[in-house]
Design a protein around this motif. Sequence first.
Motif, mmCIF file in Angstrom:
data_model
loop_
_atom_site.group_PDB
_atom_site.id
_atom_site.type_symbol
_atom_site.label_atom_id
_atom_site.label_comp_id
_atom_site.label_asym_id
_atom_site.label_seq_id
_atom_site.Cartn_x
_atom_site.Cartn_y
_atom_site.Cartn_z
ATOM 1 N N ALA A 55 131.672 66.270 56.475
ATOM 2 C CA ALA A 55 132.224 65.563 57.643
ATOM 3 C C ALA A 55 132.820 66.554 58.637
ATOM 4 O O ALA A 55 132.650 66.415 59.858
ATOM 5 N N ALA A 56 133.515 67.568 58.110
ATOM 6 C CA ALA A 56 134.097 68.595 58.987
ATOM 7 C C ALA A 56 132.993 69.373 59.695
ATOM 8 O O ALA A 56 133.068 69.634 60.896
ATOM 9 N N TYR A 57 131.963 69.727 58.945
ATOM 10 C CA TYR A 57 130.853 70.503 59.507
ATOM 11 C C TYR A 57 130.158 69.722 60.619
ATOM 12 O O TYR A 57 129.906 70.249 61.698
ATOM 13 N N TRP A 61 130.401 71.403 64.241
ATOM 14 C CA TRP A 61 129.163 72.062 64.651
ATOM 15 C C TRP A 61 128.317 71.166 65.551
ATOM 16 O O TRP A 61 127.922 71.554 66.648
ATOM 17 N N ASN A 62 128.032 69.942 65.065
ATOM 18 C CA ASN A 62 127.112 69.074 65.798
ATOM 19 C C ASN A 62 127.768 68.392 66.994
ATOM 20 O O ASN A 62 127.291 68.501 68.123
ATOM 21 N N GLN A 63 128.857 67.678 66.739
ATOM 22 C CA GLN A 63 129.420 66.865 67.818
ATOM 23 C C GLN A 63 130.207 67.698 68.829
ATOM 24 O O GLN A 63 130.001 67.554 70.033
ATOM 25 N N PHE A 64 131.086 68.579 68.358
ATOM 26 C CA PHE A 64 131.908 69.340 69.295
ATOM 27 C C PHE A 64 131.132 70.478 69.947
ATOM 28 O O PHE A 64 131.051 70.560 71.173
ATOM 29 N N CYS A 65 130.538 71.357 69.137
ATOM 30 C CA CYS A 65 129.864 72.534 69.698
ATOM 31 C C CYS A 65 128.521 72.184 70.331
ATOM 32 O O CYS A 65 128.234 72.572 71.467
ATOM 33 N N ASP A 66 127.671 71.447 69.594
ATOM 34 C CA ASP A 66 126.324 71.162 70.093
ATOM 35 C C ASP A 66 126.344 70.239 71.302
ATOM 36 O O ASP A 66 125.608 70.458 72.260
ATOM 37 N N TRP A 67 127.158 69.182 71.240
ATOM 38 C CA TRP A 67 127.068 68.148 72.268
ATOM 39 C C TRP A 67 128.234 68.125 73.241
ATOM 40 O O TRP A 67 128.027 68.166 74.450
ATOM 41 N N TYR A 68 129.446 68.057 72.741
ATOM 42 C CA TYR A 68 130.577 67.894 73.669
ATOM 43 C C TYR A 68 130.695 69.071 74.626
ATOM 44 O O TYR A 68 130.788 68.885 75.853
#
Length: 306
Positions: A55-57, A61-68
């Motif tokens: 869940a942390a990853y 990685w996905n939601q904050f770094c990749d998209w937001y």
Amino acid sequence: AARFAELNGCARAEGFDPAGVKQPLNRWILSEAAQAAEEIAAGIPSFKFNEAAGAAYRFVWNQFCDWYLELAKPILQGEGVDAAERVETQATVAYVIDLIAQLLHPFMPFLTEELWAQKAGVGAPRKSGPGDAALVCLTRWPDLSALKDAAAEAEIGFVVDLISDIRSVRSEVNVPAGTQAPLVLVNASAATRATIESWRPMIERLARVSEIAFETAAPAQSAQIIVRGEVAALPLAGLIDLDAERARLAKELAKLDQDIAVVEKKLGNPDFMARAPEEIVEENRERKAAAEARKAKIAEALARLA
């Protein structure tokens, strides 16, 4: 991510209230942080460390770094936005990085403490929000339940899913990476039209879309995508050789059927199952699962090209 935030003026803001954030993108990332915090907090005491770490990853990685951060770049870099929107986004980025330090701390204590200290500066006073303690390990686990926002998730989640699905379809049917394709929304709802108009430049850039149109029917020779109940179509005529692409996918499908049959024969052989080490058996099961997943993807691609 922390360096990017620093270079774009994202610093802890005194008096920042996450509950008062107005921009849908910022409300979305705070809502996703709330969901991640709940999942991690549920996983650790129940000894499901893999689920908590997963869940942390996914969030970091996905939601904050990749998209937001990608969606926030035009705002942070001042591309046609007002000052209030930029200031809110800068404060939200800083606030969420503090939250990330807390969420990752059980798994990465040294790095998170270092980032926490660097963000404040040596001897600098703490501002509002989670960054008011000298050490991450002295903070309370964040209670973010009030930040869950279904409306923001519906809007930004749709944009993220649409771009992801377009990229996936382009890859499946072998559209050249540098080629731009038009996008058609079929019988789109008023809410979806509004979302598309709000995020049109970002969708066009990230999904390599040349133009976006709204129609009552999908164009001929188009790959159709269902995104949260809405129908989108990528017209492929002139972009790829449809007959050659169908033949290529059918050939790959036949090869996967052969591979699956070989593995099934092994796994169905009592002598092999009795003699083979457990890791070899597991490796064959994973090969079969991967081949079946790929087969399902190819079947979807063929259906889109039908």
